[in-house]
Write an enzyme that holds these catalytic residues in place. Structure first.
Site, PDB file in Angstrom:
ATOM      1  N   LYS A 152     -16.829  -5.001 -57.080  1.00 52.14           N
ATOM      2  CA  LYS A 152     -15.932  -4.930 -58.232  1.00 52.14           C
ATOM      3  C   LYS A 152     -15.474  -6.373 -58.432  1.00 52.14           C
ATOM      4  O   LYS A 152     -14.657  -6.893 -57.665  1.00 52.14           O
ATOM      5  CB  LYS A 152     -14.735  -3.995 -57.961  1.00 52.14           C
ATOM      6  CG  LYS A 152     -13.747  -3.902 -59.134  1.00 52.14           C
ATOM      7  CD  LYS A 152     -12.712  -5.002 -59.062  1.00 52.14           C
ATOM      8  CE  LYS A 152     -11.710  -4.989 -60.183  1.00 52.14           C
ATOM      9  NZ  LYS A 152     -12.171  -5.685 -61.388  1.00 52.14           N
ATOM     10  N   GLU A 226      -9.014 -11.804 -47.677  1.00 49.53           N
ATOM     11  CA  GLU A 226      -8.981 -13.271 -47.829  1.00 49.53           C
ATOM     12  C   GLU A 226      -8.052 -13.536 -49.005  1.00 49.53           C
ATOM     13  O   GLU A 226      -8.441 -13.348 -50.161  1.00 49.53           O
ATOM     14  CB  GLU A 226     -10.377 -13.813 -48.145  1.00 49.53           C
ATOM     15  CG  GLU A 226     -11.417 -13.560 -47.064  1.00 49.53           C
ATOM     16  CD  GLU A 226     -11.242 -14.450 -45.847  1.00 49.53           C
ATOM     17  OE1 GLU A 226     -10.340 -15.307 -45.840  1.00 49.53           O
ATOM     18  OE2 GLU A 226     -12.016 -14.278 -44.899  1.00 49.53           O
ATOM     19  N   CYS A 260      -8.385 -21.213 -53.023  1.00 49.37           N
ATOM     20  CA  CYS A 260      -7.422 -20.756 -52.016  1.00 49.37           C
ATOM     21  C   CYS A 260      -7.178 -21.860 -51.002  1.00 49.37           C
ATOM     22  O   CYS A 260      -6.077 -22.008 -50.498  1.00 49.37           O
ATOM     23  CB  CYS A 260      -7.934 -19.498 -51.345  1.00 49.37           C
ATOM     24  SG  CYS A 260      -9.626 -19.648 -50.762  1.00 49.37           S
ATOM     25  N   GLU A 357       2.423 -20.355 -54.076  1.00 54.43           N
ATOM     26  CA  GLU A 357       1.091 -20.947 -54.228  1.00 54.43           C
ATOM     27  C   GLU A 357       0.946 -21.386 -55.691  1.00 54.43           C
ATOM     28  O   GLU A 357       1.154 -20.578 -56.594  1.00 54.43           O
ATOM     29  CB  GLU A 357       0.016 -19.909 -53.898  1.00 54.43           C
ATOM     30  CG  GLU A 357      -1.399 -20.415 -54.141  1.00 54.43           C
ATOM     31  CD  GLU A 357      -2.477 -19.341 -53.962  1.00 54.43           C
ATOM     32  OE1 GLU A 357      -2.210 -18.158 -54.264  1.00 54.43           O
ATOM     33  OE2 GLU A 357      -3.576 -19.694 -53.531  1.00 54.43           O
TER      34      GLU A 357
HETATM   35  P1  NAP Z   1      -6.320 -11.271 -58.168  1.00 52.09           P
HETATM   36  O1  NAP Z   1      -5.586 -11.080 -59.417  1.00 52.09           O
HETATM   37  O2  NAP Z   1      -5.781 -10.694 -56.927  1.00 52.09           O
HETATM   38  O3  NAP Z   1      -7.806 -10.702 -58.453  1.00 52.09           O
HETATM   39  C1  NAP Z   1      -8.806 -10.681 -57.454  1.00 52.09           C
HETATM   40  C2  NAP Z   1      -9.605  -9.408 -57.603  1.00 52.09           C
HETATM   41  O4  NAP Z   1      -8.773  -8.301 -57.276  1.00 52.09           O
HETATM   42  C3  NAP Z   1     -10.108  -9.139 -59.011  1.00 52.09           C
HETATM   43  O5  NAP Z   1     -11.347  -8.482 -58.919  1.00 52.09           O
HETATM   44  C4  NAP Z   1      -9.056  -8.225 -59.582  1.00 52.09           C
HETATM   45  O6  NAP Z   1      -9.547  -7.425 -60.635  1.00 52.09           O
HETATM   46  C5  NAP Z   1      -8.704  -7.394 -58.376  1.00 52.09           C
HETATM   47  N1  NAP Z   1      -7.362  -6.843 -58.358  1.00 52.09           N
HETATM   48  C6  NAP Z   1      -6.231  -7.414 -58.833  1.00 52.09           C
HETATM   49  N2  NAP Z   1      -5.168  -6.620 -58.574  1.00 52.09           N
HETATM   50  C7  NAP Z   1      -5.657  -5.529 -57.934  1.00 52.09           C
HETATM   51  C8  NAP Z   1      -5.049  -4.354 -57.423  1.00 52.09           C
HETATM   52  N3  NAP Z   1      -3.749  -4.136 -57.487  1.00 52.09           N
HETATM   53  N4  NAP Z   1      -5.845  -3.438 -56.834  1.00 52.09           N
HETATM   54  C9  NAP Z   1      -7.175  -3.640 -56.733  1.00 52.09           C
HETATM   55  N5  NAP Z   1      -7.798  -4.737 -57.208  1.00 52.09           N
HETATM   56  C10 NAP Z   1      -7.046  -5.682 -57.798  1.00 52.09           C
HETATM   57  O7  NAP Z   1      -6.546 -12.790 -57.825  1.00 52.09           O
HETATM   58  P2  NAP Z   1      -7.061 -13.924 -58.806  1.00 52.09           P
HETATM   59  O8  NAP Z   1      -5.943 -14.376 -59.674  1.00 52.09           O
HETATM   60  O9  NAP Z   1      -8.302 -13.471 -59.467  1.00 52.09           O
HETATM   61  O10 NAP Z   1      -7.455 -15.059 -57.736  1.00 52.09           O
HETATM   62  C11 NAP Z   1      -6.540 -15.949 -57.288  1.00 52.09           C
HETATM   63  C12 NAP Z   1      -5.994 -15.590 -55.925  1.00 52.09           C
HETATM   64  O11 NAP Z   1      -7.066 -15.355 -55.003  1.00 52.09           O
HETATM   65  C13 NAP Z   1      -5.213 -16.731 -55.331  1.00 52.09           C
HETATM   66  O12 NAP Z   1      -4.073 -16.245 -54.699  1.00 52.09           O
HETATM   67  C14 NAP Z   1      -6.188 -17.330 -54.324  1.00 52.09           C
HETATM   68  O13 NAP Z   1      -5.585 -18.079 -53.328  1.00 52.09           O
HETATM   69  C15 NAP Z   1      -6.876 -16.123 -53.833  1.00 52.09           C
HETATM   70  N6  NAP Z   1      -8.181 -16.476 -53.232  1.00 52.09           N
HETATM   71  C16 NAP Z   1      -8.320 -16.407 -51.890  1.00 52.09           C
HETATM   72  C17 NAP Z   1      -9.512 -16.789 -51.289  1.00 52.09           C
HETATM   73  C18 NAP Z   1      -9.688 -16.731 -49.798  1.00 52.09           C
HETATM   74  O14 NAP Z   1     -10.823 -16.837 -49.346  1.00 52.09           O
HETATM   75  N7  NAP Z   1      -8.637 -16.577 -49.002  1.00 52.09           N
HETATM   76  C19 NAP Z   1     -10.556 -17.246 -52.069  1.00 52.09           C
HETATM   77  C20 NAP Z   1     -10.373 -17.306 -53.450  1.00 52.09           C
HETATM   78  C21 NAP Z   1      -9.180 -16.912 -54.022  1.00 52.09           C
HETATM   79  P3  NAP Z   1      -9.164  -7.735 -62.193  1.00 52.09           P
HETATM   80  O15 NAP Z   1      -9.754  -9.051 -62.518  1.00 52.09           O
HETATM   81  O16 NAP Z   1      -9.805  -6.610 -62.908  1.00 52.09           O
HETATM   82  O17 NAP Z   1      -7.683  -7.722 -62.250  1.00 52.09           O
END
Ligand code: NAP
Length: 456
Positions: A152, A226, A260, A357
């Site tokens: 997904k 992650e 991240c 962040e």
């Molecule tokens: P995000 O909003 O959490 O989205 C990530 C994924 O999760 C997307 O596929 C999103 O789908 C889905 N999602 C969001 N809310 C959800 C929920 N309540 N239940 C189930 N799925 C959900 O994060 P982002 O803004 O795309 O990415 C940025 C964040 O990711 C930052 O905090 C960054 O640090 C972190 N990150 C961490 C790593 C690591 O390896 N630690 C790597 C990269 C990024 P939709 O797009 O459909 O909402």
């Protein structure tokens, strides 16, 4: 679900989400594929994964353009990302069998050993920031372990999701061993609760991780998370200042700051502080930002306008809280989601740029009186993903590295992921590890096999 070009603001494509019934059929098909795939010899799985690596290399320019269009990644960075995915495929194709070989253990048995069996259908919820790398670093080890994957992906990179599915098909993988589901995040809960989904990995924000882990926990399904980070880079008084400045600038601006493990907080010892701030701001002001398809561009736009607005709010709040703004800090005119490289100095705990962040090109520079204070400031964060240290003293670096609450510590270098080394975090940056031999063992049944006395 829409793909919007973040540089021009134009909608490129609209995708219809799949129905619940279609999703159910896809998961059932994946489970059927699993029963053959788990028995496919390592050599055959490896052949197919090497073939996926070759497809990636052949298509790297076209895939880099897709990333530039859907989330604004600069073309040369897109090409590197695809090359890294291909290397990761080759790495696991070469090493998975060794990582998962039976481990014999001396015991009271005539013979006893540990075997590593696959689990089944693994759900991967992935973010847009490295739309290929995040997926391949999950898929390469999981498929080599004999699992099958359903993805997904983030709603703004549906084109990348479909391209990844196509890459596995083009490489010759059996149908449904890897599939992309086009669904919104509100429907992830139902997928996690599907009886044939055995485990979940999520790369994304801490709130998304909390939600997914809660649902998976209620179903007693394993998760690897992650999540976010606010990596601290400690510049100690014996550091090579120019190396520190250049590395800290580069690390903050990776992927327009949307990584991240991009450096986010720079904790600088008092004797170097003023010079570091001045040199850092000079470097930031020289960075060109804008069109991701222009070779002269340093950083592209942010992935979406709402995310850019969120970064700007955090910058403004930090300035109102008393930080000095030395570069950037204003939304440029025009369409799209650009944001200039921004420097905030004299940042302190309690300010937004310290406590939260910032997922964009804004750096927070913090002064530390001494080593102990620098370590305390680094650890004063809900996150614990990566950290870096700048010092000329190797023994000192090794000692401080053990004091830092993070999944990795890099010395005189910027934090990066490498297929050969484990990657992951502690605290609100998540749990579990990806990559290396540790990553491939996250989604396996670690099985004890015991032989009693040999029967005549
Ligand atoms: P995000 O909003 O959490 O989205 C990530 C994924 O999760 C997307 O596929 C999103 O789908 C889905 N999602 C969001 N809310 C959800 C929920 N309540 N239940 C189930 N799925 C959900 O994060 P982002 O803004 O795309 O990415 C940025 C964040 O990711 C930052 O905090 C960054 O640090 C972190 N990150 C961490 C790593 C690591 O390896 N630690 C790597 C990269 C990024 P939709 O797009 O459909 O909402």
């Amino acid at each position: 679900m829409q793909s919007v070009n973040p540089y021009t603001g134009e909608t490129i494509h609209t995708y219809a989400p799949e129905s619940d019934e279609q999703v159910d059929q896809r998961i059932r098909a994946a489970d059927r594929a699993f029963h053959d795939w788990r028995r496919t010899p390592f050599a055959e799985r490896a052949r197919l994964l090497h073939s996926a690596a070759a497809v990636l290399r052949d298509r790297k320019r076209e895939l880099a353009v897709l990333m530039a269009d859907e989330m604004g990644k600069v073309l040369r960075d897109g090409v590197s990302e695809i090359e890294k995915c291909a290397s990761c495929c080759d790495f696991y194709a070469n090493h998975a069998q060794g990582f998962l070989a039976n481990q014999h253990v001396d015991s009271d048995a005539a013979d006893s050993y540990v075997a590593f069996d696959p689990l089944g259908v693994i759900l991967a919820v992935m973010p847009w920031n490295f739309p290929f790398w995040q997926v391949f670093r999950f898929a390469a080890p999981s498929l080599m372990a004999g699992n099958v994957g359903v993805l997904k992906h983030a709603s703004n990179v549906c084109g990348c999701a479909l391209a990844i599915q196509e890459i596995f098909e083009q490489a010759g993988f059996p149908q449904h061993v890897f599939g992309a589901l086009l669904v919104e995040s509100a429907r992830v809960e139902k997928i996690i609760r599907h009886p044939l989904v055995r485990a979940v990995t999520l790369t994304g924000s801490t709130p998304a991780g909390r939600s997914v882990a809660g649902i998976a926990g209620s179903e007693l399904k394993k998760t690897v998370l992650e999540l976010g980070g606010s990596d601290a880079y400690l510049v100690l008084e014996d550091a090579d200042l120019e190396l520190a400045v250049k590395t800290c600038v580069q690390s903050r601006l990776i992927n327009a700051g949307q990584s991240c493990i991009a450096a986010k907080r720079f904790i600088v010892a008092s004797p170097l502080y003023a010079r570091f701030v001045q040199r850092y701001a000079e470097e930031f002001k020289a960075i060109r930002y804008g069109d991701p398809k222009d070779d002269a561009t340093g950083i592209g736009p942010l992935a979406r306008a709402d995310l850019r607005d969120g970064v700007h709010d955090q910058v403004q709040k930090t300035v109102q809280q008393g930080a000095r703004l030395l570069a950037g800090g204003a939304i440029p005119a025009g369409p799209g989601a650009c944001y200039p490289p921004t420097v905030l100095a004299d940042v302190k705990p309690g300010m937004a740029a310290f406590d939260e962040e910032i997922f964009g090109p804004a750096a927070a520079i913090i002064e530390a009186a001494d080593e102990d204070q620098a370590i305390a400031l680094a650890n004063r964060s809900e996150y614990g993903l990566g950290a870096a240290l700048f010092t000329r003293d190797r023994a000192r670096a090794d000692r401080i590295a053990r004091e830092i609450e993070a999944g990795s510590v890099f010395v005189n270098a910027f934090v990066k992921s490498d297929a050969r080394l484990p990657f992951g975090g502690v605290k609100h940056s998540g749990y579990g590890r990806e990559l290396s031999s540790f990553g491939i063992r996250e989604f396996v049944n670690i099985k004890t096999v015991w032989h009693g006395a040999d029967q005549p």
